[in-house]
Design a protein around this motif. Structure first.
Motif, PDB file in Angstrom:
ATOM      1  N   UNK A  81       3.766  11.593  -7.586  1.00 61.06           N
ATOM      2  CA  UNK A  81       4.628  10.965  -6.581  1.00 61.06           C
ATOM      3  C   UNK A  81       3.878   9.799  -5.977  1.00 61.06           C
ATOM      4  N   UNK A 113      -4.185  13.480  -2.609  1.00 58.15           N
ATOM      5  CA  UNK A 113      -3.456  12.271  -2.227  1.00 58.15           C
ATOM      6  C   UNK A 113      -4.472  11.160  -2.009  1.00 58.15           C
ATOM      7  N   UNK A 120       4.237   7.497  -2.495  1.00 57.67           N
ATOM      8  CA  UNK A 120       4.964   7.328  -1.237  1.00 57.67           C
ATOM      9  C   UNK A 120       4.480   6.082  -0.533  1.00 57.67           C
ATOM     10  N   UNK A 159      -4.772   6.764  -1.180  1.00 63.71           N
ATOM     11  CA  UNK A 159      -4.139   5.455  -0.998  1.00 63.71           C
ATOM     12  C   UNK A 159      -4.361   4.571  -2.222  1.00 63.71           C
ATOM     13  N   UNK A 171       0.249  10.931  -5.101  1.00 66.68           N
ATOM     14  CA  UNK A 171       0.094  12.376  -4.942  1.00 66.68           C
ATOM     15  C   UNK A 171      -0.080  12.987  -6.323  1.00 66.68           C
ATOM     16  N   UNK A 201       0.661   5.778  -1.302  1.00 65.64           N
ATOM     17  CA  UNK A 201      -0.223   6.929  -1.491  1.00 65.64           C
ATOM     18  C   UNK A 201       0.256   7.664  -2.723  1.00 65.64           C
ATOM     19  N   UNK A 232      -3.151   0.465  -3.805  1.00 69.85           N
ATOM     20  CA  UNK A 232      -2.335  -0.738  -3.777  1.00 69.85           C
ATOM     21  C   UNK A 232      -1.467  -0.722  -5.018  1.00 69.85           C
ATOM     22  N   UNK A 283       0.822  -1.209   0.000  1.00 70.49           N
ATOM     23  CA  UNK A 283       0.000   0.000   0.000  1.00 70.49           C
ATOM     24  C   UNK A 283       0.855   1.256   0.000  1.00 70.49           C
TER      25      UNK A 283
END
Lengths: 143, 143
Positions: free
Chosen positions: B70, B38, B72, B40, B29, B27, B42, B25
């Motif tokens: 991005x 942003x 993260x 979440x 952006x 996040x 998978x 998992x």
């Protein structure tokens, strides 16, 4: 129960704020040299405002001064199938007033790293983010 | 051991990729109507590329098409004092080729919600993000 098009339960503002208060760590989203950037931060709630502590000379302190940022917090189980995510979007401000800094210093707010507790510059820096726009989702588990 | 100005250990590219592979998992952006956003997701690794699965008509699918995003991922202990964070920045692409979609469908990649596994549109949508720029930090614990 409101569910969005992706099957996620839409959380109310009150639920979002309660969840934000339940975890000390989030991720702040900002722009760094025109690129999307994200950095973990410890935060706490001060009424309707999120408070973030960082080192005075940090890249984060410079990047988020008077700009629109997002702060996201989430908790998921290990496989990412259940959990929640809450995002606040608002205008970040640096706190300059020394009395306000003294007050914020008494909040239960640890910086992300132990070393930023005593940065080389000797000064703590507080960023405040009013909870203007908040949204949250919870993963529904279907039987 | 390289340490940055905030006292965080700087991770190598190899360490970053190893850590990215250790959690399902992250996040993503992106920008949504000129605001930082942003969400979440998978993801899984496919060589030097991150693969994200979402619903074809989702806001995410539209927002990250051919844009710099991005992603993260992080793991922290409950008080946020130890852990790591890795961020990939790169140009996201939607996968259009049906053979490539078939190949990606065989990767061990669960969508974030069970419902997006079978979206109303009947189609899975894959976003790929080449790991061009990757950076990571680990919180050092000082005695």
């Amino acid at each position: 129960m409101k569910v969005d098009s992706a099957g996620l339960r839409v959380l109310s503002r009150a639920e979002c704020i309660q969840l934000l208060a339940s975890t000390p760590l989030g991720r702040i989203v900002f722009t760094d040299r025109a690129l999307p950037a994200i950095q973990p931060v410890n935060y706490t709630l001060d009424g309707d405002t999120l408070v973030i502590r960082t080192a005075a000379g940090s890249k984060l302190a410079a990047a988020v001064r008077d700009t629109i940022v997002a702060l996201e917090a989430d908790v998921f189980d290990s496989d990412g199938r259940t959990g929640w995510s809450v995002t606040v979007v608002g205008q970040a401000h640096a706190v300059g007033d020394v009395h306000e800094v003294s007050r914020l210093a008494r909040l239960p707010l640890a910086p992300w790293t132990s070393r930023t507790a005593e940065p080389a510059g000797g000064a703590d820096h507080y960023i405040v983010l009013p909870i203007e726009q908040v949204s949250g989702r919870r993963v529904c588990t279907h039987p």
